[in-house]
Design a protein around this motif. Structure first.
Motif, short mmCIF file in Angstrom:
data_model
loop_
_atom_site.label_atom_id
_atom_site.label_comp_id
_atom_site.label_asym_id
_atom_site.label_seq_id
_atom_site.Cartn_x
_atom_site.Cartn_y
_atom_site.Cartn_z
N LEU A 97 0.83 -1.21 0.00
CA LEU A 97 0.00 0.00 0.00
C LEU A 97 0.87 1.26 0.00
O LEU A 97 0.57 2.23 -0.71
CB LEU A 97 -0.93 -0.01 1.21
CG LEU A 97 -1.97 -1.13 1.27
CD1 LEU A 97 -2.78 -1.05 2.57
CD2 LEU A 97 -2.89 -1.09 0.06
N ARG A 144 1.10 4.20 -3.02
CA ARG A 144 0.87 5.63 -2.77
C ARG A 144 2.10 6.46 -3.10
O ARG A 144 1.98 7.59 -3.58
CB ARG A 144 0.42 5.80 -1.33
CG ARG A 144 -1.00 5.27 -1.10
CD ARG A 144 -1.31 4.95 0.34
NE ARG A 144 -2.69 4.48 0.47
CZ ARG A 144 -3.13 3.75 1.49
NH1 ARG A 144 -2.28 3.40 2.46
NH2 ARG A 144 -4.39 3.36 1.53
N LYS A 159 -3.57 4.27 -6.91
CA LYS A 159 -4.61 4.03 -5.92
C LYS A 159 -4.80 2.53 -5.75
O LYS A 159 -5.17 1.84 -6.70
CB LYS A 159 -5.92 4.68 -6.36
CG LYS A 159 -5.86 6.20 -6.37
CD LYS A 159 -7.21 6.80 -6.72
CE LYS A 159 -7.14 8.33 -6.68
NZ LYS A 159 -8.44 8.95 -7.03
N PRO A 160 -4.56 2.01 -4.56
CA PRO A 160 -4.76 0.57 -4.34
C PRO A 160 -6.24 0.24 -4.21
O PRO A 160 -7.01 1.01 -3.65
CB PRO A 160 -4.01 0.31 -3.02
CG PRO A 160 -4.03 1.63 -2.31
CD PRO A 160 -4.00 2.68 -3.37
N GLU A 212 -6.89 0.45 6.87
CA GLU A 212 -5.85 0.93 5.96
C GLU A 212 -6.35 2.03 5.03
O GLU A 212 -5.59 2.53 4.20
CB GLU A 212 -5.31 -0.24 5.12
CG GLU A 212 -4.68 -1.37 5.94
CD GLU A 212 -3.39 -0.95 6.63
OE1 GLU A 212 -2.83 0.11 6.25
OE2 GLU A 212 -2.94 -1.68 7.53
N VAL A 216 -8.51 1.98 2.43
CA VAL A 216 -8.40 1.57 1.04
C VAL A 216 -9.74 0.99 0.58
O VAL A 216 -10.46 0.37 1.37
CB VAL A 216 -7.26 0.53 0.87
CG1 VAL A 216 -7.52 -0.71 1.69
CG2 VAL A 216 -7.05 0.18 -0.59
#
Length: 364
Positions: free
Chosen positions: A222, A226, A231-232, A258, A260
């Motif tokens: 992650l 970034r 973008k995860p 996280e 996300v």
């Protein structure tokens, strides 16, 4: 009688041994760098092709990059994503791929690509090689443990010869699947396996924790995303054997922690009208083309609605993707024809049309 100078003899032997080891290391490194490279090796050991498919892509041409295991390359239909949405994508995925290997592959991908979105298939956080899952057995050797824990995650990334040294023994002969640059890592497979459909997503408050080492590498992934402006996006593709509600609960909480985005397709099978009885190529673990098409269609719509990603179908510099898609369609037809011929052959021989029990238990 002349006395033997043992000191000189030992020095001479040490020099010879040292020279041999130096020559061995030089040859070993040269073979890893120029012959048994990941790009060359994946062509001959086809099960690894989806893990290194991104190396065939033109520099800085990918908008989406995926990391995961065989669940990902079975469900992420890259050619149709391009055809229907105009997004370019590839992946690094292979059976039992660990988060640590995924991290190393993502680092390598960033050397030549700048994807806007990185898909992370969550089964890698739970999926482990048999020796890691079942522990030591009477048939387990020290080499087995060493290979699983160390070589796969560390040495093989530096010395590909350790993975591909026997590639000349492995001719590509897939009856049902496609592994070519035109699939971009996706493993097309129209085969329909035989299996029972369990109530695998029965609601529960239980959770299943992810190991600390896998959390550690997920966070590194992650962070890497970034730092590189990607973008995860966590996704869990449908799997009757490797997913359940407890894992869904844990992943939902982890995604929130996280910060996300997360899509659990196992919760969307009814909404997407995925026929679970017909959407897997084996025992219910890996999706076939019927299931992959529906997963990818939803994913394309989700990306179009939630990410500022350009549709590149009108960009002449990406027209080669149209050629690639057309090649893939031809390859699909050829693969399906081979499957039909094989089924007829088995029928003539009085064998089960699916072969044995119609279930492939290998994690590929």
């Amino acid at each position: 009688m002349k006395k033997i100078n043992y000191k000189n003899f030992k020095q001479s032997r040490a020099i010879r041994v040292g020279a041999f080891l130096l020559a061995f290391v030089l040859v070993f490194c040269s073979l890893s760098s120029f012959v048994f490279t990941t790009k060359n090796g994946a062509r001959y050991k086809s099960k690894y092709y989806p893990q290194y498919a991104f190396q065939d892509e033109r520099k800085n041409s990918l908008q989406i990059f995926g990391i995961g295991n065989s669940n990902l390359y079975s469900a992420f239909d890259v050619p149709d994503l391009w055809h229907d949405y105009g997004y370019t994508a590839s992946m690094a995925a292979v059976g039992f791929q660990s988060p640590s290997v995924s991290y190393q592959l993502l680092k390598k991908a960033y050397e030549t690509q700048k994807p806007k979105i990185v898909l992370i298939e969550t089964d890698i956080l739970y999926d482990e090689k048999p020796i890691q899952t079942h522990g030591v057995t009477p048939k387990t050797t020290i080499f087995d443990y060493f290979k699983t824990q160390f070589i796969d995650d560390k040495l093989q990334s530096v010395f590909p010869i350790l993975k591909f040294h026997d590639m000349w023994k492995q001719p590509i002969d897939n009856k049902y699947s496609i592994d070519t640059p035109d699939s971009h890592g996706f493993r097309y497979d129209s085969h329909q396996g035989k299996y029972n459909v369990p109530n695998y997503m029965a609601k529960t408050d239980r959770t299943e924790d992810v190991s600390e080492i896998n959390i550690y590498y997920l966070e590194k992934i992650l962070t890497l995303c970034r730092e590189n402006g990607s973008k995860p996006l966590l996704i869990s593709v449908p799997s009757l054997t490797s997913w359940d509600y407890a894992r869904h609960n844990s992943m939902t909480a982890l995604a929130k922690k996280e910060n996300v985005d997360y899509i659990d397709f196992n919760m969307l099978t009814a909404q997407l009208k995925i026929d679970l009885a017909k959407s897997f190529r084996d025992n219910g673990t890996h999706m076939n083309y019927l299931g992959a098409k529906k997963v990818t269609d939803y994913l394309g719509t989700y990306i179009a609605e939630n990410y500022n990603l350009a549709d590149l179908r009108g960009d002449k510099s990406y027209s080669y993707w149209n050629d690639s898609y057309n090649n893939f369609v031809v390859q699909m037809r050829q693969t399906d024809e081979k499957q039909r011929e094989k089924a007829l052959e088995r029928k003539r021989n009085g064998k089960n049309k699916e072969g044995h029990k119609g279930v492939r238990k290998d994690k590929v």
